[in-house]
Design an enzyme around this catalytic site. Structure first.
Site: not given
Ligand code: NAD
Ligand code: DAU
Length: 354
Positions: A221, A37, A170, A84, A140-142, A166
């Site tokens: 932002p 994606t 999850k 995801a 995720t903690d969310e 989201y």
């Molecule tokens: P990301 O958005 O960077 O990557 C998601 C990947 O999933 C992408 O490579 C995308 O192509 C693939 N994908 C999406 N839909 C798909 C489908 N239908 N079939 C196959 N592949 C698909 O995400 P990330 O930040 O690496 O997060 C990975 C996992 O960890 C997620 O499940 C997310 O909920 C969880 N998570 C993320 C965080 C964080 O801070 N990023 C924290 C806690 C948990």
């Molecule tokens: O807590 C785990 C989660 O962390 C994962 O499950 C999600 O996949 C991951 O996207 C992340 O979610 P958040 O919403 O916490 O992450 P994000 O980086 O989007 O935002 C972090 C914080 O910063 C949140 O409070 C929103 C704020 N933010 C984010 C963006 C993109 C801003 O203030 N400005 C911005 O432009």
């Protein structure tokens, strides 16, 4: 030695995890199934793409015939489900996509694992599975919702109160994992991690977005007052935690993976500006995210006491390493911030100045 299906392995955490497993010699075969994606990029994996233990398949976790073929051909015994839709802001724009991918995709994967691993696939009472099989859902903690300022951190038995589409998707996927374990005895576990940061994170997320905007002297932002709190973990530490769960976790259990590094978004942005030598006048308070969770924090006791896991990185050093990585990887940044990303950015942030 395992034959592991990693879904979503071309994304941020999945690509780091593949690299981590290969470097720790922990798998015989790693099959990366990713739909590529907007968030999935093979550029995240160029350094390991020719490793003989690694194979990439482009495909969707909702494609059951494809899953059946992969389970059979590669004798998969382990699934780590990263795939995801992951960005909260995008979930507010298109909740149905998150429902379809995150819930439907997880259930399709669970069903494929059940059919391929169950010793008697057609016997609905059979609770026996091939030796060594296991399904790890990366959550995720969310899912726990928003924590009041002085409240104790979320434990694994805290109620699920997801606030965004989201996190609702999850939480729902987690409940399907639980149900497959309870009803069919499928060997599953769930990890719930806090916010990750580090190399290869797509620029839509807070830390890379703020680094790249600051480098370009563009406004940073910050949603609302910027006092929302997140707990930040370096991505390699989530990888080591996931490996600890695969190696020694109990099926049926949930493992919180927290960092005990709580910072407000404003503090994070100030640290980035300070590190880059840029002025705080770049900070621009914009309209808040609808339903924005105020605080997340996780109680780590289970994973630290039962599996002996600890984060190996300190926050400030890891943030500096992350900033350096973005400074040193121009080509990757250019590829990620192409026209479609710029269109997304323009649409998402255009009307946001209060
Ligand atoms: P990301 O958005 O960077 O990557 C998601 C990947 O999933 C992408 O490579 C995308 O192509 C693939 N994908 C999406 N839909 C798909 C489908 N239908 N079939 C196959 N592949 C698909 O995400 P990330 O930040 O690496 O997060 C990975 C996992 O960890 C997620 O499940 C997310 O909920 C969880 N998570 C993320 C965080 C964080 O801070 N990023 C924290 C806690 C948990
Ligand atoms: O807590 C785990 C989660 O962390 C994962 O499950 C999600 O996949 C991951 O996207 C992340 O979610 P958040 O919403 O916490 O992450 P994000 O980086 O989007 O935002 C972090 C914080 O910063 C949140 O409070 C929103 C704020 N933010 C984010 C963006 C993109 C801003 O203030 N400005 C911005 O432009």
């Amino acid at each position: 030695m395992r034959n592991v299906l990693i879904t979503g392995g071309a994304g941020f955490i999945g690509s780091n995890f593949i690299r981590y497993l290969l470097n720790h010699d922990a798998a015989e075969k790693l099959v990366n199934l990713d739909a590529l994606t907007y968030a999935g990029h093979l550029e995240n994996l160029v350094d390991i793409q020719s490793d003989s233990r690694y194979l990439f398949i482009q495909g969707d976790i909702r494609n059951r015939p494809l899953l059946d073929a992969l389970f059979a051909e590669h004798e998969l015994d382990t699934v780590v489900n990263f795939a995801a839709e992951t960005h909260v802001d995008r979930s507010i724009e298109d909740p149905a996509l998150f429902l379809n991918v995150n819930v439907g995709g997880t259930q399709t994967l669970l069903e494929a694992a059940l059919q391929h691993w169950r010793l008697k696939p057609d016997d609905k009472h059979c609770r026996e599975y091939r030796r060594g099989c296991g399904f790890l859902q990366v959550s995720t903690d969310e899912v726990y919702g928003s924590l009041p300022p002085a409240a104790p951190s979320f434990r694994e038995d805290s109620p699920l109160k997801p606030n965004s589409p989201y996190s609702a998707s999850k939480a729902s996927a987690d409940q399907f994992v639980r149900a497959y374990h309870q009803t069919y005895g499928l060997p599953c576990s769930i990890s719930r991690c806090c916010n990750n940061f580090g190399p290869y994170q797509f620029p839509e997320k807070l830390i890379p977005l703020m680094i790249l905007n600051a480098l370009a002297d563009k406004p940073l932002p910050l949603y609302g007052d910027g006092l929302q709190i997140r707990d930040w973990l370096y991505v390699e530490d989530q990888c080591s935690a996931l490996k600890a769960i695969l190696d020694n976790g109990q099926f049926g259990d949930i493992y919180n993976i927290g960092a005990t590094n709580e910072f407000s978004n404003l503090e994070i942005v100030r640290m980035i500006l300070h590190e880059l030598g840029k002025p705080e006048s770049l900070i621009e308070h914009v309209v808040d995210r609808p339903g924005h969770d105020r605080r997340y924090a996780l109680d780590n006791s289970r994973i630290t006491n039962e599996l002996g896991w600890r984060p190996a990185h300190t926050f400030r050093k890891a943030l500096k390493a992350t900033i350096d990585w973005y400074l040193n990887n121009h080509t990757w940044v250019e590829q990620m911030t192409n026209t479609s990303y710029q269109d997304y950015y323009a649409r998402m942030y255009a009307a946001d100045t209060p």
